[in-house]
Design an enzyme around this catalytic site. Structure first.
Site, PDB file in Angstrom:
ATOM      1  N   LEU A 105       0.569  -1.134  -0.070  1.00 10.71           N
ATOM      2  CA  LEU A 105       0.110  -0.005  -0.149  1.00 10.71           C
ATOM      3  C   LEU A 105       0.479   1.117   0.090  1.00 10.71           C
ATOM      4  O   LEU A 105       1.867   1.270   0.476  1.00 10.71           O
ATOM      5  CB  LEU A 105      -0.801  -0.178   1.601  1.00 10.71           C
ATOM      6  CG  LEU A 105      -2.232  -0.925   0.846  1.00 10.71           C
ATOM      7  CD1 LEU A 105      -2.517  -0.439   3.290  1.00 10.71           C
ATOM      8  CD2 LEU A 105      -3.074  -0.637  -0.031  1.00 10.71           C
ATOM      9  N   ASP A 106       0.417   2.470  -0.240  1.00 14.11           N
ATOM     10  CA  ASP A 106       1.087   3.397  -1.168  1.00 14.11           C
ATOM     11  C   ASP A 106       1.615   4.218   0.919  1.00 14.11           C
ATOM     12  O   ASP A 106       0.127   4.070   1.692  1.00 14.11           O
ATOM     13  CB  ASP A 106       1.006   4.616  -1.666  1.00 14.11           C
ATOM     14  CG  ASP A 106       0.198   4.270  -3.100  1.00 14.11           C
ATOM     15  OD1 ASP A 106       1.225   3.556  -3.300  1.00 14.11           O
ATOM     16  OD2 ASP A 106      -0.745   4.796  -3.662  1.00 14.11           O
ATOM     17  N   ARG A 107       2.497   4.645   0.883  1.00 10.56           N
ATOM     18  CA  ARG A 107       2.369   5.378   2.302  1.00 10.56           C
ATOM     19  C   ARG A 107       1.198   6.270   2.431  1.00 10.56           C
ATOM     20  O   ARG A 107       0.794   6.448   3.409  1.00 10.56           O
ATOM     21  CB  ARG A 107       3.530   6.642   2.467  1.00 10.56           C
ATOM     22  CG  ARG A 107       3.829   7.257   3.442  1.00 10.56           C
ATOM     23  CD  ARG A 107       4.770   8.327   3.342  1.00 10.56           C
ATOM     24  NE  ARG A 107       6.429   7.598   2.994  1.00 10.56           N
ATOM     25  CZ  ARG A 107       7.195   7.142   4.132  1.00 10.56           C
ATOM     26  NH1 ARG A 107       6.944   7.396   5.476  1.00 10.56           N
ATOM     27  NH2 ARG A 107       8.262   6.921   3.875  1.00 10.56           N
ATOM     28  N   THR A 109      -2.055   5.924   1.709  1.00  8.39           N
ATOM     29  CA  THR A 109      -3.259   4.845   1.876  1.00  8.39           C
ATOM     30  C   THR A 109      -2.490   4.056   3.375  1.00  8.39           C
ATOM     31  O   THR A 109      -1.653   3.593   3.182  1.00  8.39           O
ATOM     32  CB  THR A 109      -3.067   3.557   0.770  1.00  8.39           C
ATOM     33  OG1 THR A 109      -3.067   4.677  -0.679  1.00  8.39           O
ATOM     34  CG2 THR A 109      -4.208   3.173  -0.093  1.00  8.39           C
TER      35      THR A 109
END
Ligand code: URA
Length: 237
Positions: A105-107, A109
């Protein structure tokens, strides 16, 4: 549970290197069932092994769900701290195989991440061929145009990926909030920043993104607070 050498069982669970755990075994600190065992090569069931009377941590392997907060990086690179690693037991960094995530997951998100030391299983959970749905809820600045749902369902083409349309995805409206909205996006694949890029492709800006479920595992059903993790049953058990 697969049987293995006693020193390997201890080392795999992150107790220490093979050399370090042999010292513990020689000193009589390790039992298999009720018996102190001093031979590091003893074939054992890891679930029966204790060190100073304590069972090994996750002797049958790691399979957990974590609620990732915004701000944490899914990388193992300390320069990108804070890391998801910091939310997990530090000994897990020494386990063999090392627990990894099923997709990042992106930072920016938040949401559910599945973590396991069974890398084959992780591959199955992330491979589009195995049809594991991931559901995201995005807070967006305005409602997408009427044709956005059909474009998602037909396989959206992302900028720079004209030869490789996305797999069909489901876009739905969850709630209206002033001029903005909450929408859900259900994906079977995991490309770089995929949800943000798909929504940008239909003219919508994502202000916040949260993954609510991964296959059969749902954050609300697990009742996980941000930053917490819990064991989850293996698929098919
Ligand atoms: N899509 C994104 O844009 N970000 C994520 O973290 C996951 C899916």
């Amino acid at each position: 549970m697969a049987r293995m050498r006693l020193d390997r069982a201890l080392a795999n669970c992150g107790v220490g290197s093979r050399a370090e755990v042999r010292v513990l075994i020689n000193r009589g600190r390790v039992r298999v069932g009720d018996d102190v065992v001093r031979d590091a090569g003893t074939n054992c069931d890891p679930t029966l092994v204790t060190l100073d009377g304590e069972p090994l941590d996750h002797p049958s392997g790691v399979f957990v769900a974590l609620h990732k907060p915004v701000g944490y990086s899914s990388s193992h690179d300390g320069r990108e701290a804070p890391l998801v690693d910091e939310l997990l037991p530090p000994e897990w960094a020494g386990r063999t195989p090392r627990p990894e995530w099923a997709g990042r997951l992106d930072r920016d998100t938040s949401g559910i991440i599945i973590i396991s030391d069974d890398h084959q299983l992780l591959h199955r959970l992330t491979s589009p061929r195995h049809h594991v749905d991931k559901v995201y809820v995005a807070t967006v600045d305005h409602l997408p145009a009427d044709d956005a749902m059909e474009r998602f369902a037909a396989g959206l083409v992302l900028e720079g990926e004209e030869n490789r349309p996305c797999l069909p995805a489901v876009l739905a409206i969850v709630a209206l909030e002033g001029t903005g909205a909450q929408v859900s996006v259900t994906l079977r694949e995991g490309r770089y920043h995929q949800v943000r890029r798909m929504l940008a492709a239909v003219g919508v800006h994502v202000e916040a993104l949260h993954r609510v479920s991964f296959g059969p595992w749902r954050l609300d059903a697990l009742g996980l607070a941000e930053g917490d993790w819990c064991d989850v049953p293996l698929p098919g058990t």
